[in-house]
Design a protein around this motif. Sequence first.
Motif, PDB file in Angstrom:
ATOM      1  N   LYS A  62      -0.955  -2.404   3.892  1.00 14.48           N
ATOM      2  CA  LYS A  62      -1.053  -1.961   4.273  1.00 14.48           C
ATOM      3  C   LYS A  62      -2.145  -0.848   2.838  1.00 14.48           C
ATOM      4  CE  LYS A  62       1.328  -1.860   8.437  1.00 14.48           C
ATOM      5  NZ  LYS A  62       2.144  -1.310   9.034  1.00 14.48           N
ATOM      6  N   LYS A  63      -1.208  -0.627   2.348  1.00 17.37           N
ATOM      7  CA  LYS A  63      -2.132   0.334   0.707  1.00 17.37           C
ATOM      8  C   LYS A  63      -3.317   0.001   0.675  1.00 17.37           C
ATOM      9  CE  LYS A  63       1.137   2.224  -1.926  1.00 17.37           C
ATOM     10  NZ  LYS A  63       1.957   2.222  -2.669  1.00 17.37           N
ATOM     11  N   GLU A  80       3.231  -6.711  -2.510  1.00 17.78           N
ATOM     12  CA  GLU A  80       2.730  -5.206  -2.112  1.00 17.78           C
ATOM     13  C   GLU A  80       2.569  -5.251  -0.807  1.00 17.78           C
ATOM     14  OE1 GLU A  80       0.171  -2.662  -1.030  1.00 17.78           O
ATOM     15  OE2 GLU A  80      -0.041  -3.777  -0.344  1.00 17.78           O
ATOM     16  N   HIS A  88      -6.508   0.886   2.719  1.00 16.94           N
ATOM     17  CA  HIS A  88      -6.114   2.513   2.991  1.00 16.94           C
ATOM     18  C   HIS A  88      -7.545   3.079   1.670  1.00 16.94           C
ATOM     19  CE1 HIS A  88      -4.657   4.711   5.341  1.00 16.94           C
ATOM     20  NE2 HIS A  88      -3.529   3.403   5.973  1.00 16.94           N
ATOM     21  N   HIS A  89      -6.961   2.102   0.516  1.00 17.72           N
ATOM     22  CA  HIS A  89      -7.909   2.352  -0.929  1.00 17.72           C
ATOM     23  C   HIS A  89      -8.997   1.775  -0.594  1.00 17.72           C
ATOM     24  CE1 HIS A  89      -8.121   2.609  -5.623  1.00 17.72           C
ATOM     25  NE2 HIS A  89      -8.904   0.841  -5.308  1.00 17.72           N
ATOM     26  N   TYR A 124      -4.082  -4.993   6.528  1.00 17.10           N
ATOM     27  CA  TYR A 124      -4.030  -4.812   7.055  1.00 17.10           C
ATOM     28  C   TYR A 124      -2.993  -5.199   8.363  1.00 17.10           C
ATOM     29  CZ  TYR A 124      -2.013   0.151   9.777  1.00 17.10           C
ATOM     30  OH  TYR A 124      -1.256   0.403  10.690  1.00 17.10           O
ATOM     31  N   VAL A 129      -2.172   2.112  -7.067  1.00 14.82           N
ATOM     32  CA  VAL A 129      -2.658   0.793  -5.503  1.00 14.82           C
ATOM     33  C   VAL A 129      -3.191  -0.385  -7.400  1.00 14.82           C
ATOM     34  CG1 VAL A 129      -4.727  -0.256  -4.675  1.00 14.82           C
ATOM     35  CG2 VAL A 129      -3.954   2.076  -4.086  1.00 14.82           C
ATOM     36  N   ASP A 183       2.884  -2.258   2.568  1.00  9.15           N
ATOM     37  CA  ASP A 183       2.200  -1.252   3.486  1.00  9.15           C
ATOM     38  C   ASP A 183       2.968   0.128   2.711  1.00  9.15           C
ATOM     39  OD1 ASP A 183       4.073  -3.416   5.478  1.00  9.15           O
ATOM     40  OD2 ASP A 183       5.132  -1.381   5.693  1.00  9.15           O
ATOM     41  N   THR A 184       2.726   1.219   3.906  1.00  9.36           N
ATOM     42  CA  THR A 184       3.052   2.521   3.723  1.00  9.36           C
ATOM     43  C   THR A 184       1.205   3.477   3.882  1.00  9.36           C
ATOM     44  OG1 THR A 184       2.956   3.275   0.788  1.00  9.36           O
ATOM     45  CG2 THR A 184       4.929   2.170   2.566  1.00  9.36           C
ATOM     46  N   SER A 185       1.215   4.883   3.966  1.00  8.92           N
ATOM     47  CA  SER A 185      -0.084   5.257   3.894  1.00  8.92           C
ATOM     48  C   SER A 185      -0.799   5.292   3.536  1.00  8.92           C
ATOM     49  CB  SER A 185       0.796   6.322   4.302  1.00  8.92           C
ATOM     50  OG  SER A 185       1.778   7.207   3.126  1.00  8.92           O
ATOM     51  N   SER A 186      -1.809   6.119   2.933  1.00 10.09           N
ATOM     52  CA  SER A 186      -3.189   6.156   2.037  1.00 10.09           C
ATOM     53  C   SER A 186      -2.798   6.118   1.128  1.00 10.09           C
ATOM     54  CB  SER A 186      -3.092   8.326   2.251  1.00 10.09           C
ATOM     55  OG  SER A 186      -4.927   8.143   3.072  1.00 10.09           O
ATOM     56  N   SER A 187      -3.888   5.643   0.555  1.00  8.21           N
ATOM     57  CA  SER A 187      -4.132   5.229  -0.768  1.00  8.21           C
ATOM     58  C   SER A 187      -3.134   6.126  -2.382  1.00  8.21           C
ATOM     59  CB  SER A 187      -5.145   4.167  -1.176  1.00  8.21           C
ATOM     60  OG  SER A 187      -6.049   4.827  -0.885  1.00  8.21           O
TER      61      SER A 187
END
Length: 229
Positions: A156-157, A21, A160-161, A151, A32, A23-27
């Motif tokens: 990262k995902k 799994e 955010h989750h 992070y 997830v 990175d990337t942005s908001s979950s």
Amino acid sequence: MNEVDSKLGDLDLEDQSDTTEEDTSSSDESDVEIKFNVAMWDFNQCDPKKCSGRKLARLGLVKCLKVKQKFPGLVLTPTGKICVSPADKDIITKKGLAVVDCSWAKIDETPLGALKPQHARLLPYLVAANPINYGRPCQLSCVEALAAAMYITGYKKIAHHYLDKFGWGHSFITLNEELLDIYAACTDSKSVVEAQGAYIEKEQQAQLQRQNIPDFPPSDSDSTDSDTD
């Protein structure tokens, strides 16, 4: 790292299968997948109504450990000697991530020695976004501490989750995104500490420069213009 409780049963502490799994942005809730254990020890030193760890426990995102219960993974604790770094990803992936919920003001009276974690870690310099300690360096809540470690180690995902469960959670990334990305680009604890030192020095120099900017009074021409009908 302040916050949790709620007995969710014993943790399966066996090594987990590897996961990639990234990175990337908001979950997005639907995509997830958390393949490693996330846990905490609660020393009941924070306000239960404001405890981010206890909320995570109620949501099933954190499992609570008894004081003398061992945890084989990475442990965020004030007794850590080195900083968490991207080099720790394999430990989290295979053995999990845990946080110690205690007050920095009560460390001397907290039986941290009973935990004896194999992989104890400190977090590098970051600024709190939680409502109790907003803007204060290193005064992170449990969810902020866990998210920071996730992070930095490439999850990262999932970070955010976890933060998305709190109305103020996104502010933690907003306040610290530059620093978190710097730490996430490091290789090991030593390079994280070096990056931390360089960042703090840069910020101190910028602050001194701002303080040394003279506050000039308005010029005569400005004064004359303002008095003109």
